[in-house]
Design a protein around this motif. Structure first.
Motif, PDB file in Angstrom:
ATOM      1  N   PHE A   1       0.825  -1.201   0.000  1.00 18.67           N
ATOM      2  CA  PHE A   1       0.000   0.000   0.000  1.00 18.67           C
ATOM      3  C   PHE A   1       0.869   1.264   0.000  1.00 18.67           C
ATOM      4  CE2 PHE A   1      -2.430  -3.336   2.069  1.00 18.67           C
ATOM      5  CZ  PHE A   1      -3.686  -3.209   1.497  1.00 18.67           C
ATOM      6  N   GLN A   2       0.273   2.366  -0.437  1.00 20.43           N
ATOM      7  CA  GLN A   2       0.970   3.652  -0.416  1.00 20.43           C
ATOM      8  C   GLN A   2       1.376   4.023   1.003  1.00 20.43           C
ATOM      9  OE1 GLN A   2      -1.137   6.836  -2.364  1.00 20.43           O
ATOM     10  NE2 GLN A   2       0.102   8.415  -1.425  1.00 20.43           N
ATOM     11  N   SER A   3       0.539   3.699   1.977  1.00 23.57           N
ATOM     12  CA  SER A   3       0.815   4.012   3.379  1.00 23.57           C
ATOM     13  C   SER A   3       1.727   2.977   4.026  1.00 23.57           C
ATOM     14  CB  SER A   3      -0.496   4.093   4.164  1.00 23.57           C
ATOM     15  OG  SER A   3      -1.157   2.831   4.153  1.00 23.57           O
ATOM     16  N   TYR A   4       2.097   1.936   3.270  1.00 28.34           N
ATOM     17  CA  TYR A   4       2.956   0.831   3.700  1.00 28.34           C
ATOM     18  C   TYR A   4       2.236  -0.158   4.609  1.00 28.34           C
ATOM     19  CZ  TYR A   4       6.303   4.342   2.151  1.00 28.34           C
ATOM     20  OH  TYR A   4       6.942   5.315   1.439  1.00 28.34           O
ATOM     21  N   ALA A   5       1.302   0.310   5.475  1.00 27.70           N
ATOM     22  CA  ALA A   5       0.484  -0.571   6.322  1.00 27.70           C
ATOM     23  C   ALA A   5       1.337  -1.543   7.139  1.00 27.70           C
ATOM     24  CB  ALA A   5      -0.532  -1.335   5.458  1.00 27.70           C
ATOM     25  N   LEU A   6       2.436  -1.059   7.679  1.00 23.45           N
ATOM     26  CA  LEU A   6       3.260  -1.887   8.555  1.00 23.45           C
ATOM     27  C   LEU A   6       2.594  -2.009   9.925  1.00 23.45           C
ATOM     28  CD1 LEU A   6       6.762  -0.367   7.733  1.00 23.45           C
ATOM     29  CD2 LEU A   6       5.776  -2.475   6.817  1.00 23.45           C
ATOM     30  N   TRP A   7       2.835  -3.145  10.604  1.00 24.29           N
ATOM     31  CA  TRP A   7       2.304  -3.304  11.953  1.00 24.29           C
ATOM     32  C   TRP A   7       3.160  -2.490  12.918  1.00 24.29           C
ATOM     33  CZ3 TRP A   7       2.270  -7.940   8.930  1.00 24.29           C
ATOM     34  CH2 TRP A   7       0.983  -8.371   8.598  1.00 24.29           C
ATOM     35  N   PRO A   8       2.569  -1.462  13.548  1.00 21.30           N
ATOM     36  CA  PRO A   8       3.378  -0.533  14.350  1.00 21.30           C
ATOM     37  C   PRO A   8       3.970  -1.158  15.611  1.00 21.30           C
ATOM     38  CG  PRO A   8       1.033  -0.072  14.618  1.00 21.30           C
ATOM     39  CD  PRO A   8       1.148  -1.067  13.501  1.00 21.30           C
TER      40      PRO A   8
END
Length: 260
Positions: free
Chosen positions: A82-89
């Motif tokens: 995704f553009q927002s990267y959607a990494l688990w924080p």
């Protein structure tokens, strides 16, 4: 197993808004295609349909000749960045002792720890993630580093199809040049079929084997950059590419030289 991706008559509406309107598109196995078009034309929705995050109202999606419309997300062999990267924080970049961003896919599939470690080290090397970053969380990384982690997570379990939604939108121009080269190299090494969405025509020119132009939920033209510039399908395509600077060097292998 072929990685050819074929989309036929795909439709998706959100209420009265038609996001994808009878769209057809074919990607050759191992091709890197770049999808361009104005904001709101349905590019991101198309990626979500291919990945299985949205269900089409009509039409078909085939991967290697198999219809995958009804396959669950985890069984498609498709990864979306995704553009927002959607990494688990709450997860570090990688840890063998606990859940982590890059190690998530292999761990879900219950790979042996030795196999996970070997694969993650290989992936981090491919996308240029320093091992010193492994214990950091996403909020401790730069945008460029987060982008690399997102790509690394997506390819940790090698996908058949790699989807990228504006992956370089949040990266500064200097870092973008390096990341662009890494994306092309990772694609070539994986042998996956890749569909990348961007608004940046320079990115498209430097990365794409072919470019697909989308407008109002439909594909207007699919061709090499040179052919699109030489023979645009209609006035919209001609105007969309009118300001493009043609003489820049490219990564593409399949581009044909301009006639005349």
């Amino acid at each position: 197993m072929s990685n050819q991706l074929t989309i036929s008559g795909l439709k998706k509406s959100f209420g009265e808004v038609v996001a994808v309107d009878g769209l057809s598109l074919a990607l050759e196995a191992g091709e890197l295609m770049v999808l361009v078009g104005p904001t709101g034309c349905g590019k991101s929705t198309l990626l979500r349909l291919i990945a299985g995050l949205e269900r089409p109202g009509a039409g078909h999606i085939y991967l290697g000749g198999e219809r995958i419309n009804d396959l669950p997300v985890g069984q498609r062999g498709i990864q979306l960045v995704f553009q927002s990267y959607a990494l688990w924080p709450h997860m570090p970049v990688f840890s063998l002792r606990r859940w982590s961003n890059i190690g998530f896919g292999p761990r879900v599939r219950r790979w042996l720890p030795e196999k996970i470690l070997d694969r993650v080290r290989e992936v981090m090397g491919r996308v240029g993630i320093e091992e010193s970053l492994a214990e950091r969380h996403p909020n401790q990384l730069s945008s460029g580093q987060q982008q690399k982690v997102a790509v690394g997570r997506a390819i940790a379990v090698p996908p058949r199809v790699f989807l990228l939604d504006e992956p370089m939108a949040n990266i500064d121009p200097v870092s973008k040049r390096k990341v662009r080269g890494e994306l092309r190299r990772v694609h070539d090494e994986m042998g996956a079929t890749t569909l990348l969405v961007t608004h940046d025509l320079n990115d498209a020119s430097l990365l794409a084997d072919r470019i697909a132009v989308m407008r109002d939920g439909r594909i207007l033209q699919v061709d090499t950059l040179e052919n699109i510039l030489r023979a645009p399908a209609d006035a919209f395509v001609a105007d969309f590419f009118a300001s493009f600077d043609f003489g820049r060097p490219r990564f593409r292998k399949k581009a044909a030289p301009p006639e005349g």
